[in-house]
Every structure is written in C-alpha cells, then in structure tokens.
Design a protein around this motif. Structure first.
Motif, PDB file in Angstrom:
ATOM      1  N   HIS A   1       0.826  -1.170  -0.073  1.00 17.69           N
ATOM      2  CA  HIS A   1       0.105   0.189   0.277  1.00 17.69           C
ATOM      3  C   HIS A   1       1.002   1.309  -0.068  1.00 17.69           C
ATOM      4  O   HIS A   1       1.870   1.197   0.906  1.00 17.69           O
ATOM      5  CB  HIS A   1      -0.988   0.041   1.274  1.00 17.69           C
ATOM      6  N   ASN A   2       0.710   2.072  -1.034  1.00 19.99           N
ATOM      7  CA  ASN A   2       1.519   3.332  -0.998  1.00 19.99           C
ATOM      8  C   ASN A   2       0.623   4.394  -1.561  1.00 19.99           C
ATOM      9  O   ASN A   2      -0.288   4.313  -1.976  1.00 19.99           O
ATOM     10  CB  ASN A   2       2.896   3.018  -1.650  1.00 19.99           C
ATOM     11  N   GLU A   3       1.264   5.713  -1.507  1.00 24.20           N
ATOM     12  CA  GLU A   3       0.772   6.899  -2.094  1.00 24.20           C
ATOM     13  C   GLU A   3       1.854   7.178  -3.532  1.00 24.20           C
ATOM     14  O   GLU A   3       2.932   7.015  -3.478  1.00 24.20           O
ATOM     15  CB  GLU A   3       0.765   8.132  -1.318  1.00 24.20           C
TER      16      GLU A   3
ATOM     17  N   ARG B   1      -2.730   0.116  -4.345  1.00 26.87           N
ATOM     18  CA  ARG B   1      -2.248  -1.280  -3.759  1.00 26.87           C
ATOM     19  C   ARG B   1      -1.603  -2.056  -4.699  1.00 26.87           C
ATOM     20  O   ARG B   1      -2.252  -1.931  -6.110  1.00 26.87           O
ATOM     21  CB  ARG B   1      -3.579  -1.900  -3.437  1.00 26.87           C
TER      22      ARG B   1
ATOM     23  N   GLU C   1       2.635  10.250  -6.186  1.00 26.02           N
ATOM     24  CA  GLU C   1       2.320  11.452  -6.330  1.00 26.02           C
ATOM     25  C   GLU C   1       3.195  11.997  -7.525  1.00 26.02           C
ATOM     26  O   GLU C   1       4.459  11.636  -7.766  1.00 26.02           O
ATOM     27  CB  GLU C   1       2.797  12.390  -5.284  1.00 26.02           C
TER      28      GLU C   1
ATOM     29  N   ASP D   1      -6.276   1.418  -7.763  1.00 30.18           N
ATOM     30  CA  ASP D   1      -6.591   2.327  -6.801  1.00 30.18           C
ATOM     31  C   ASP D   1      -7.058   2.070  -5.507  1.00 30.18           C
ATOM     32  O   ASP D   1      -7.803   1.070  -5.522  1.00 30.18           O
ATOM     33  CB  ASP D   1      -7.571   3.331  -7.332  1.00 30.18           C
ATOM     34  N   ASP D   2      -6.776   2.563  -4.420  1.00 31.75           N
ATOM     35  CA  ASP D   2      -7.198   2.275  -3.085  1.00 31.75           C
ATOM     36  C   ASP D   2      -8.263   3.192  -2.533  1.00 31.75           C
ATOM     37  O   ASP D   2      -7.606   4.249  -2.312  1.00 31.75           O
ATOM     38  CB  ASP D   2      -6.100   2.037  -2.045  1.00 31.75           C
TER      39      ASP D   2
ATOM     40  N   LYS E   1      -2.424  13.198  -6.435  1.00 34.38           N
ATOM     41  CA  LYS E   1      -1.879  12.404  -5.582  1.00 34.38           C
ATOM     42  C   LYS E   1      -2.912  11.189  -5.152  1.00 34.38           C
ATOM     43  O   LYS E   1      -4.106  11.705  -5.009  1.00 34.38           O
ATOM     44  CB  LYS E   1      -1.481  13.070  -4.276  1.00 34.38           C
ATOM     45  N   ARG E   2      -2.416  10.013  -5.156  1.00 33.96           N
ATOM     46  CA  ARG E   2      -3.331   8.903  -5.141  1.00 33.96           C
ATOM     47  C   ARG E   2      -2.779   7.607  -4.322  1.00 33.96           C
ATOM     48  O   ARG E   2      -1.805   7.504  -4.328  1.00 33.96           O
ATOM     49  CB  ARG E   2      -4.011   8.215  -6.504  1.00 33.96           C
ATOM     50  N   LYS E   3      -3.745   7.003  -3.639  1.00 38.99           N
ATOM     51  CA  LYS E   3      -3.250   6.050  -2.920  1.00 38.99           C
ATOM     52  C   LYS E   3      -3.591   4.601  -3.584  1.00 38.99           C
ATOM     53  O   LYS E   3      -4.561   4.377  -4.474  1.00 38.99           O
ATOM     54  CB  LYS E   3      -4.417   5.642  -1.621  1.00 38.99           C
TER      55      LYS E   3
ATOM     56  N   TYR F   1      -8.106   2.957   1.835  1.00 43.75           N
ATOM     57  CA  TYR F   1      -6.853   2.986   2.410  1.00 43.75           C
ATOM     58  C   TYR F   1      -6.876   3.669   3.639  1.00 43.75           C
ATOM     59  O   TYR F   1      -7.019   4.892   3.581  1.00 43.75           O
ATOM     60  CB  TYR F   1      -5.824   3.561   1.466  1.00 43.75           C
TER      61      TYR F   1
END
Length: 65
Positions: free
Chosen positions: A17-19, A40, A21, A61-62, A36-38, A65
């Motif tokens: 799981h990360n972001e 998986r 940008e 896309d999460d 910016k998005r989260k 999260y």
C-alpha cells in the motif's frame, strides 16, 4: 507498507500500500499529472533456479486505504 506471505517454499504473495504523486498522464488523456493517489500492489513471486521472479503484478487504486 509491504506484507509478504509465503504460500509454499517457492511461491510468495506480496501486498503493498502506498501513495503516488507526480505520475504523468498520457498525452492522449490530455497530458499533465494525476493527483496524489493511494494504490495497492499485489505481486505473485515464484522462485526459479534460486531467484525470485515476479510472475504476476496487479495495481489498483485504493479507495479505502
């Protein structure tokens, strides 16, 4: 954050799981950058001849999260 689960001695699954940008949009989509998005990542790894290889990789896309 990454989690690794070994399902057999030669097969593993990783969850990340990360972001993200600053990812560029394709010119066909109008160019610019995505907000910016989260996300998986799910990867399936297989051990072949002593080396771990990614045999499958899914990115999504999460929203929760």
């Amino acid at each position: 954050m990454t989690t690794i689960r070994c399902v057999r001695p030669d097969v593993a699954i990783t969850y990340t799981h990360n972001e993200i940008e600053g990812q560029k949009r394709d010119a066909r989509d109008g160019g610019g950058f995505y907000p910016k998005r989260k996300v998986r990542h799910t990867r399936i790894l297989s051990k072949e001849d002593g080396r771990w290889l990614i045999v499958s990789h899914r990115i999504m896309d999460d929203k929760e999260y």
